[in-house]
Write an enzyme that holds these catalytic residues in place. Structure first.
Site, PDB file in Angstrom:
ATOM      1  CG  ASP A 120      -0.891   0.398   6.720  1.00 17.40           C
ATOM      2  OD1 ASP A 120      -1.189   1.463   6.156  1.00 17.40           O
ATOM      3  OD2 ASP A 120       0.162   0.247   7.360  1.00 17.40           O
TER       4      ASP A 120
ATOM      5  CE1 TYR B 130       1.810   5.634  13.431  1.00 20.24           C
ATOM      6  CE2 TYR B 130       1.630   4.105  15.276  1.00 20.24           C
ATOM      7  CZ  TYR B 130       1.089   4.707  14.155  1.00 20.24           C
ATOM      8  OH  TYR B 130      -0.179   4.368  13.765  1.00 20.24           O
TER       9      TYR B 130
ATOM     10  NE  ARG C 222      -0.476   2.118   3.377  1.00 21.47           N
ATOM     11  CZ  ARG C 222       0.728   2.602   3.666  1.00 21.47           C
ATOM     12  NH1 ARG C 222       1.396   3.319   2.787  1.00 21.47           N
ATOM     13  NH2 ARG C 222       1.294   2.352   4.825  1.00 21.47           N
TER      14      ARG C 222
ATOM     15  N   GLY D  80      10.169  -2.580   6.397  1.00 26.21           N
ATOM     16  CA  GLY D  80      10.634  -1.296   6.921  1.00 26.21           C
ATOM     17  C   GLY D  80      10.689  -0.198   5.890  1.00 26.21           C
TER      18      GLY D  80
ATOM     19  CG  HIS E 125       0.930  10.067  10.774  1.00 22.16           C
ATOM     20  ND1 HIS E 125       1.342   9.162  11.727  1.00 22.16           N
ATOM     21  CD2 HIS E 125       1.940  10.136   9.866  1.00 22.16           C
ATOM     22  CE1 HIS E 125       2.550   8.720  11.428  1.00 22.16           C
ATOM     23  NE2 HIS E 125       2.930   9.283  10.293  1.00 22.16           N
TER      24      HIS E 125
END
Length: 352
Positions: A143, A192, A9, A98, A16
């Site tokens: 996601d 995060y 994706r 990552g 966010h």
């Protein structure tokens, strides 16, 4: 034997915003994870092999003991799925880990589908979210929901306040390139969680989720940090609506400008970019035929995506060496198919 495929994706705009009940416009791309599960009647062990990890894992069904860190997500997914027997799960993937391309969500979706999940997309996305949290990563729904609901040639508009979605067609003249900045990201060790906590604090001061706020609500916030975090969410949601409108009109230059504007907001207001990503976005936006570029995903490393004209030299992947790059297109969501162990015949894939 069930074989499930789950795509990667990217986010065109709207990062966010999911955990703030805001808006997002992601799309699936043609990198993917495939999971193949072969059950073994009477077995209480599920063996997992992955081409992204050197050692296989053996996980006992119903086991509540702590799993090795690399097997924690698989163990959490097995605990949720509760398969009637063990067997062998083989996982292969073209999604770099990552990179901000949802490798863990694709793994989760493919894994659960291969174990036979028949949940509706929203319910399955929530299961994936729960498994990631059990494995130590507090993530949003963006996601897995994007991976499950995507359609080829489209982006997916998601309203996280209502969880309603609809498809947004991508003009055929749009071309995309994804480039890794050279620094991998890991949400579990990044800031995060701090950003989520700051958003929660800001929402508590205002009295409603940031995705439902307006710029005038910023005056209720104490301190510039909370105002910057909230400003990103509010302006990003506005950009999602405008990008949808521009895509309907085929205005790729306008879409690209908003993508670049969104990156600046992520870098300056939300502070989830890093110098390597900023430099990559600057490099991309200076290339001929590039309408705009931005980081994609949680940030703190990973990839940038650029929207380009079909003839742009930015689509020449060799030009980015030694950085990794992929030319991608809006692709279909997750699918699963059944293979008979006796005949190995494959009926047409069916979307979940």
């Amino acid at each position: 034997m069930l074989i499930a495929r789950a795509p990667a994706r990217v986010t065109l705009i709207g990062d966010h915003t999911d955990f703030n009940q805001g808006l997002s416009l992601p799309m699936a791309i043609d990198l993917a994870t495939e999971a193949t599960f072969t059950p073994k009647a009477g077995s209480f062990l599920l063996g997992v092999t992955s081409d992204q990890f050197p050692e296989p894992w053996e996980i006992a069904l119903g086991n509540t003991d702590p799993s090795p860190p690399q097997a924690a997500l698989a163990a959490a997914l097995i605990a949720l799925a509760r398969p009637p027997s063990g067997g062998a799960m083989k996982v292969t993937s073209t999604i770099p880990v990552g990179a901000g391309l949802s490798s863990s969500a694709a793994f989760s979706v493919a894994f659960l589908l291969a174990l036979g999940s028949t949940q509706e997309p929203l319910s399955l996305a929530r299961s994936c979210q729960s498994a990631e949290e059990a494995a130590g990563s507090r993530v949003g729904l963006l996601d897995p929901l994007a991976i499950l609901c995507a359609q080829a040639g489209h982006a997916l508009f998601i309203d996280f306040a209502t969880l309603e979605t609809h498809q947004v067609a991508i003009p055929e003249a749009a071309a995309f390139v994804v480039v890794h900045c050279g620094t991998s990201r890991e949400l579990g060790t990044s800031l995060y969680a701090d950003r989520r906590a700051e958003c929660d604090t800001a929402a508590n001061h205002i009295g409603k989720p940031l995705g439902l706020c307006e710029l005038g609500d910023l005056s209720a916030l104490p301190g510039s940090v909370l105002r910057r975090r909230a400003r990103h969410v509010i302006t990003e949601c506005a950009r999602v609506r405008e990008v949808e409108r521009l895509l309907h009109r085929g205005n790729l230059q306008g879409v690209g400008a908003l993508m670049t504007e969104g990156h600046r907001s992520l870098a300056e207001d939300f502070r989830v970019s890093i110098p390597a990503l900023d430099e990559l976005v600057d490099r991309l936006t200076q290339l001929p035929g590039v309408y705009g570029a931005r980081m994609t995903g949680g940030g703190f490393g990973g990839c940038a995506i650029a929207l380009c004209a079909p003839e742009s030299p930015a689509l020449d992947l060799e030009a980015y060496a030694p950085l990794r790059a992929w030319r991608v297109s809006p692709s279909a969501g997750a699918e699963v198919r059944t293979v008979s162990p006796r005949t190995r015949t494959r009926p047409p894939a069916t979307s979940r």
